[in-house]
Design a protein around this motif. Structure first.
Motif, PDB file in Angstrom:
ATOM      1  N   GLN A 115      -0.506  53.447 -37.227  1.00 49.84           N
ATOM      2  CA  GLN A 115       0.149  54.523 -38.182  1.00 49.84           C
ATOM      3  C   GLN A 115       1.598  54.491 -37.555  1.00 49.84           C
ATOM      4  O   GLN A 115       2.389  54.760 -38.421  1.00 49.84           O
ATOM      5  CB  GLN A 115      -0.487  55.637 -37.696  1.00 49.84           C
ATOM      6  CG  GLN A 115      -1.733  55.984 -38.347  1.00 49.84           C
ATOM      7  CD  GLN A 115      -2.440  57.124 -38.111  1.00 49.84           C
ATOM      8  OE1 GLN A 115      -3.027  57.787 -37.153  1.00 49.84           O
ATOM      9  NE2 GLN A 115      -2.050  58.308 -39.093  1.00 49.84           N
ATOM     10  N   ASP A 118       3.344  51.883 -39.634  1.00 47.60           N
ATOM     11  CA  ASP A 118       3.380  52.344 -41.191  1.00 47.60           C
ATOM     12  C   ASP A 118       4.514  53.469 -41.338  1.00 47.60           C
ATOM     13  O   ASP A 118       4.908  53.496 -42.204  1.00 47.60           O
ATOM     14  CB  ASP A 118       2.085  52.847 -41.666  1.00 47.60           C
ATOM     15  CG  ASP A 118       0.811  51.607 -41.586  1.00 47.60           C
ATOM     16  OD1 ASP A 118       1.326  50.590 -41.692  1.00 47.60           O
ATOM     17  OD2 ASP A 118      -0.386  51.994 -41.656  1.00 47.60           O
ATOM     18  N   ALA A 119       4.681  54.209 -40.249  1.00 55.98           N
ATOM     19  CA  ALA A 119       5.879  55.302 -40.673  1.00 55.98           C
ATOM     20  C   ALA A 119       7.216  54.984 -40.167  1.00 55.98           C
ATOM     21  O   ALA A 119       7.944  55.729 -40.111  1.00 55.98           O
ATOM     22  CB  ALA A 119       5.346  56.441 -39.226  1.00 55.98           C
ATOM     23  N   GLY A 120       7.111  53.390 -39.736  1.00 57.22           N
ATOM     24  CA  GLY A 120       8.519  52.963 -39.901  1.00 57.22           C
ATOM     25  C   GLY A 120       9.171  52.958 -38.625  1.00 57.22           C
ATOM     26  O   GLY A 120      10.430  52.739 -38.137  1.00 57.22           O
ATOM     27  N   ALA A 172      13.128  59.652 -48.030  1.00 54.39           N
ATOM     28  CA  ALA A 172      11.886  59.339 -48.009  1.00 54.39           C
ATOM     29  C   ALA A 172      11.289  58.731 -46.600  1.00 54.39           C
ATOM     30  O   ALA A 172      10.203  59.018 -46.314  1.00 54.39           O
ATOM     31  CB  ALA A 172      11.581  58.242 -48.949  1.00 54.39           C
ATOM     32  N   ALA A 173      12.097  57.966 -45.960  1.00 58.45           N
ATOM     33  CA  ALA A 173      11.687  57.325 -44.618  1.00 58.45           C
ATOM     34  C   ALA A 173      11.464  58.368 -43.681  1.00 58.45           C
ATOM     35  O   ALA A 173      10.842  58.242 -42.888  1.00 58.45           O
ATOM     36  CB  ALA A 173      12.886  56.304 -44.172  1.00 58.45           C
ATOM     37  N   THR A 175      10.904  61.642 -44.317  1.00 57.70           N
ATOM     38  CA  THR A 175       9.774  62.346 -44.524  1.00 57.70           C
ATOM     39  C   THR A 175       8.314  61.543 -43.806  1.00 57.70           C
ATOM     40  O   THR A 175       7.633  62.228 -43.395  1.00 57.70           O
ATOM     41  CB  THR A 175       9.636  62.463 -45.989  1.00 57.70           C
ATOM     42  OG1 THR A 175      10.812  63.299 -46.253  1.00 57.70           O
ATOM     43  CG2 THR A 175       8.421  63.002 -46.156  1.00 57.70           C
ATOM     44  N   LYS A 176       8.346  60.408 -44.071  1.00 56.93           N
ATOM     45  CA  LYS A 176       7.219  59.511 -43.491  1.00 56.93           C
ATOM     46  C   LYS A 176       7.306  59.756 -41.945  1.00 56.93           C
ATOM     47  O   LYS A 176       6.041  59.633 -41.296  1.00 56.93           O
ATOM     48  CB  LYS A 176       7.310  58.137 -43.987  1.00 56.93           C
ATOM     49  CG  LYS A 176       6.132  57.350 -43.642  1.00 56.93           C
ATOM     50  CD  LYS A 176       6.122  55.743 -44.150  1.00 56.93           C
ATOM     51  CE  LYS A 176       6.290  55.706 -45.443  1.00 56.93           C
ATOM     52  NZ  LYS A 176       6.325  54.299 -46.095  1.00 56.93           N
ATOM     53  N   LEU A 177       8.384  59.451 -41.215  1.00 56.57           N
ATOM     54  CA  LEU A 177       8.446  59.659 -39.721  1.00 56.57           C
ATOM     55  C   LEU A 177       7.961  61.055 -39.285  1.00 56.57           C
ATOM     56  O   LEU A 177       7.363  61.053 -38.417  1.00 56.57           O
ATOM     57  CB  LEU A 177       9.627  59.109 -39.419  1.00 56.57           C
ATOM     58  CG  LEU A 177       9.969  58.933 -37.689  1.00 56.57           C
ATOM     59  CD1 LEU A 177       8.945  57.902 -37.155  1.00 56.57           C
ATOM     60  CD2 LEU A 177      11.472  58.746 -37.368  1.00 56.57           C
ATOM     61  N   GLY A 179       6.182  63.064 -40.897  1.00 55.94           N
ATOM     62  CA  GLY A 179       4.686  63.356 -40.810  1.00 55.94           C
ATOM     63  C   GLY A 179       3.932  62.570 -39.664  1.00 55.94           C
ATOM     64  O   GLY A 179       2.908  63.348 -39.199  1.00 55.94           O
ATOM     65  N   PHE A 180       4.247  61.375 -39.107  1.00 53.67           N
ATOM     66  CA  PHE A 180       3.598  60.856 -38.052  1.00 53.67           C
ATOM     67  C   PHE A 180       4.020  61.659 -36.833  1.00 53.67           C
ATOM     68  O   PHE A 180       3.112  61.938 -35.944  1.00 53.67           O
ATOM     69  CB  PHE A 180       4.059  59.490 -37.829  1.00 53.67           C
ATOM     70  CG  PHE A 180       3.568  58.777 -36.875  1.00 53.67           C
ATOM     71  CD1 PHE A 180       2.120  58.502 -36.716  1.00 53.67           C
ATOM     72  CD2 PHE A 180       4.270  58.401 -35.769  1.00 53.67           C
ATOM     73  CE1 PHE A 180       1.532  57.907 -35.559  1.00 53.67           C
ATOM     74  CE2 PHE A 180       3.932  57.941 -34.541  1.00 53.67           C
ATOM     75  CZ  PHE A 180       2.627  57.681 -34.216  1.00 53.67           C
TER      76      PHE A 180
END
Length: 297
Positions: A115, A118-120, A172-173, A175-177, A179-180
């Motif tokens: 994950q 996937d989160a960058g 967007a990047a 936000t993804k990070l 969330g992780f």
């Protein structure tokens, strides 16, 4: 207390078989991956190997508080998850931080490492710098394939979800990070989580600065205590504020931790004819001493 450990399985081993790629930091060039032990420290035992970590640095805090910050969460190859437990809302607080450890399966550690990708954490995504002043930087670390990868995100939790200073891709990047990071830091409160237990440190770093009498509006505090360890302050890690650091192990560490359990954060400790204010930093399984804290300010 018996230290929690998971069973080492093939699922955990897969953590170290993931393909390696360049270490990245937000706004920095890729290609500077460093294998564990590259700093000169011996490699950690397999179960003590760090897999994931979330921590913060920088921000509007005093220089003397920067060294020794405790990571938000550290996940190890054997499934141990070490984080800070609830803090007592009193002043001055206890001398010792409340660190807890819970156990997840090695399979869960493998899933979290994927994950992170996937989160960058390993993508080299450009996260930008939002229009927020004096915020902290969130650093997320993942260790896979024998190499360490990090991504740094300034004001990750303080900035607006759609900050106008950032591009849509950067928002967007982030936000993804974010969330992780939330999932990782919420492991101890998940419905399926095992009950956390106190983390029993085998090593401790003590950070000492000259003691200054608190304001007169505070309740009367206990008097000076005799320092039970080696002479303070140790080697300076922050010379500008005269902050020294000592690393204690074995019986010395346990003696000092036992004394600290009866003290508070403002207790004056007497050593070498001087009084000192001491911060106690239990060292995590992958940490060896003061130098690890100095390099992670």
């Amino acid at each position: 207390m018996t230290r929690l450990r998971g069973t080492w399985t093939a699922a955990a081993v897969t953590l170290f078989l993931l393909g390696a790629c360049a270490r990245t930091t937000a706004g920095a060039a890729a290609g500077d991956a460093a294998a564990p032990g590259a700093s000169g420290n011996p490699p950690a035992p397999a179960g003590d190997a760090l897999v994931l970590r979330v921590e913060h640095y920088g921000g509007f805090v005093g220089t003397n508080l920067r060294v020794g910050r405790i990571p938000d969460v550290s996940v190890y190859a054997d499934g141990r998850v070490i984080t800070q437990g609830p803090q007592i809302a009193i002043y001055p607080g206890p001398a010792l931080p409340n660190l807890v450890v819970l156990q997840v399966t090695p399979e869960r550690v493998t899933e979290l490492a994927r994950q992170a990708t996937d989160a960058g954490v390993r993508s080299g995504a450009e996260l930008g710098r939002p229009g927020v002043a004096d915020a902290t930087t969130t650093r997320v670390t993942a260790v896979t394939g024998g190499a360490k990868y990090t991504v740094d995100a300034y004001a990750l939790s303080e900035a607006q979800s759609q900050d106008p200073a950032l591009t849509p891709a950067q928002n967007a990047a982030r936000t993804k990070l974010a969330g992780f990071v939330r999932e990782l830091t919420d492991l101890s409160t998940a419905a399926s989580a095992a009950k956390p237990e106190p983390y029993v440190a085998q090593k401790v770093a003590v950070l000492a600065t000259p003691w200054v009498k608190p304001g007169n509006d505070l309740p009367k505090q206990p008097g000076p205590q005799a320092w039970p360890g080696p002479a303070l302050p140790g080697d300076y890690v922050s010379p500008e504020v005269k902050q020294g650091c000592l690393t204690l192990t074995g019986a010395q560490a346990q003696t000092v931790l036992s004394a600290a359990a009866k003290a508070n954060a403002n207790t004056p400790w007497e050593s070498g004819g001087q009084q000192w204010r001491v911060s106690f930093r239990p060292l995590l399984p992958d940490e060896n001493g003061c130098n690890d804290l100095r390099t992670r300010q």
